[in-house]
Write an enzyme that holds these catalytic residues in place. Structure first.
Site, mmCIF file in Angstrom:
data_model
loop_
_atom_site.group_PDB
_atom_site.id
_atom_site.type_symbol
_atom_site.label_atom_id
_atom_site.label_comp_id
_atom_site.label_asym_id
_atom_site.label_seq_id
_atom_site.Cartn_x
_atom_site.Cartn_y
_atom_site.Cartn_z
ATOM 1 N N ASP A 189 0.741 -1.415 -0.013
ATOM 2 C CA ASP A 189 -0.033 -0.007 -0.121
ATOM 3 C C ASP A 189 0.908 1.216 0.156
ATOM 4 O O ASP A 189 1.924 1.226 0.799
ATOM 5 C CB ASP A 189 -0.910 -0.033 1.282
ATOM 6 N N GLU A 241 -10.462 -2.040 4.680
ATOM 7 C CA GLU A 241 -8.991 -1.604 4.947
ATOM 8 C C GLU A 241 -9.079 0.029 4.344
ATOM 9 O O GLU A 241 -9.457 0.222 3.433
ATOM 10 C CB GLU A 241 -8.161 -2.489 4.202
#
Length: 544
Positions: free
Chosen positions: A55, A231
């Site tokens: 990420d 998330e």
């Protein structure tokens, strides 16, 4: 951010490893070198020097105009785990400099998980009595016992950080509480955090006057696709644009993993309104940000001026296979980021709210045209780019004069290897339910049951016009329809380099005109040798 346990088990079988055996051996204060000459290594998409990346984190633009990209990073292996914050900087979002790792875990087995960065010009935190450009990082610290939220502050535009002595700033005793995104809310003069209660399918909204003391304000719960967990939420203000209007709205970006329609991980978005404590979506519909399979955890850079389009980057992979793709064993790195994107909201006829996502100033990396044509209606345009050092190509097709009813014909692209015959293809049907498709199945360098090979969407024709543009960069392709009203991101792994491209149309109505162009793109890594051919370390520091 929480990686898939299934993928970890698969990835653990890999034999290649990153250069550093443990955290003690990882350089501190010096960037990690990397070889950017590999056949699968993207040349205009950011990828880590070595090891495993996922990420994007903490993205912001500093007071001198430098874009900062932090990211989830394991410098000691080519699978996830041992999470740090890697760091790279750029002045154009294509030409990146690797910087020293920004944040390290305190102990083996712990991890610095996803988060965000803000600039604190009014010194609300008290960290910056003598400057207006202090940077604060807000992130999840992961241990076996708990996920807590910490902050760290920087006096040098985010190159180095000092951890706050009063950490953690939020602790609720949960192992599933992570990924804080923080913004400044001017009307209430407070900082606002969106954060995931991941397995409760809720986004918590917290407020703070100083980034240290946080108060829970509300939850945004059970919206859209649930998957197995929420998330990387991001609640941000965003321009809304149509033919007559430009105004500010709010959007909640929210990723799920696993449970995406195509499998694995995906990002969805919710337009709405925010009053300083509560976010209210316009409806409960699930809207997907990308119709490919390799676009996850995308989020905007902090510090873009109000009223301008957001600028974002996403992770160009999928947790179903990210830890076993062949770049790890062959080239000692895994994963790349997407192209930088400009984003705004619009409201399309019939299909409704759309998050427009188009390449950010892609002309920055244009090198030279390989082939152009004013009209390839019922014809084609081809180019051999085997001599293009970057192996990266921009392509575009523009069709006009399309009938409003009973249109016919197709527009297609094919990228192919002259050596192996492997190919990546896609195309559009102007008639029927106007489907667009992409096929990465004719590439032989990676096989996995979760590596879905065919993707499609439907793209309505507006005002008799249709446009497609795209970028292919060695092992990743991104396609944008009608100025970014829809987009797709896909990785692929050929055994031989793709080096030929053909754009073609057929069976079009007689009044349809089609222009096309194929451009070679610059390599943003070539010629920047500081530690061997094609490798790059960062500024303002030098390689070890």
């Amino acid at each position: 951010m929480l990686f898939s346990s299934t993928a970890v088990l698969l990835g653990a079988m890999a034999v290649a490893r990153a250069q550093y055996p443990n955290n003690e051996a990882v350089p501190k204060g010096q960037p990690i070198p990397g070889d950017y000459t590999g056949a699968l290594r993207p040349q205009i998409h950011y990828s880590p020097p070595q090891g495993f990346m996922n990420d994007p984190n903490g993205m912001f633009r500093d007071s001198s105009g430098v874009w900062h990209l932090y990211y989830q990073y394991n410098p000691t292996d080519i699978v996830a785990g041992n999470q740090h914050w890697g760091h790279a900087t750029s002045r154009d979002l294509y030409t990146w400099e690797n910087q020293p790792i920004a944040l390290f875990p305190d102990a083996t087995g712990d991890g610095v998980f996803s988060g965000s960065c803000v600039i604190d010009p009014q010194n609300t935190s008290g960290f910056f009595p003598n400057t207006t450009d202090g940077v604060v990082a807000i992130y999840t610290y992961n241990t076996v016992q708990e996920q807590t939220q910490r902050i760290a502050y920087s006096y040098d535009n985010g190159y180095t950080f000092t951890e706050f002595e009063g950490n953690p700033v939020i602790s609720i005793g949960s192992t599933q509480f992570r990924d804080p995104k923080v913004i400044w809310h001017e009307p209430t003069k407070k900082w606002v955090m969106s954060i995931s209660y991941s397995q409760e399918f809720a986004v918590g909204i917290f407020t703070s006057p100083d980034l240290k003391a946080w108060e829970h304000a509300s939850n945004f719960s059970y919206y859209g696709l649930l998957g197995l967990q929420y998330e990387v939420p991001a609640l941000v203000q965003i321009p809304y644009r149509d033919a007559d209007t430009v105004e500010q709205m709010w959007i909640m970006l929210l990723s799920i993993n696993p449970g995406a329609p195509q499998g694995g991980s995906i990002t969805q978005f919710f337009p709405g309104d925010f009053n300083g404590t509560h976010f209210t979506a316009v409806d409960s519909a699930a809207r997907i940000a990308d119709f490919g399979k390799d676009n996850y955890a995308g989020g905007p850079f902090y510090g873009t001026p109000e009223g301008e389009n957001l600028v974002s980057i996403a992770w160009a992979s999928n947790w179903q296979y990210s830890q076993i793709v062949p770049t790890g064993e062959k080239e000692k790195f895994r994963s790349a980021m997407s192209l930088p994107r400009e984003n705004y909201l619009t409201n399309m006829t019939r299909t409704g709210w759309t998050l427009v996502s188009k390449p950010y100033k892609i002309e920055t990396v244009f090198d030279k045209p390989l082939a152009t044509s004013d009209n390839i209606a019922n014809g084609s345009l081809s180019a051999n780019y085997s001599t293009a050092g970057s192996g990266a190509i921009y392509f575009q097709i523009n069709a006009t004069g399309i009938p409003s009813a009973n249109a016919t014909g197709t527009a297609n692209f094919t990228f192919e290897s002259s050596v192996s015959g492997e190919s990546v293809r896609g195309g559009f049907y102007f008639g029927g339910d106007v489907p667009f498709w992409i096929d990465r199945g004719d590439v032989d360098g990676f096989e996995n049951p979760f590596f879905t090979d065919k993707f499609s969407t439907n793209n309505l024709i507006s005002n008799g016009q249709w446009r497609m543009e795209g970028v292919i960069d060695r092992s990743i392709i991104e396609v944008f329809l009608d100025g970014g009203n829809q987009s797709a991101t896909l990785t692929f792994f050929p055994t031989q380099r793709l080096d030929m491209v053909r754009l073609a149309t057929g069976d079009l109505d007689t009044d349809v005109q089609v222009s096309a162009a194929i451009w070679e793109l610059k390599s943003t890594w070539a010629g920047r040798d500081t530690d061997g051919e094609g490798s790059s370390c960062g500024q303002p520091v030098t390689c070890p």
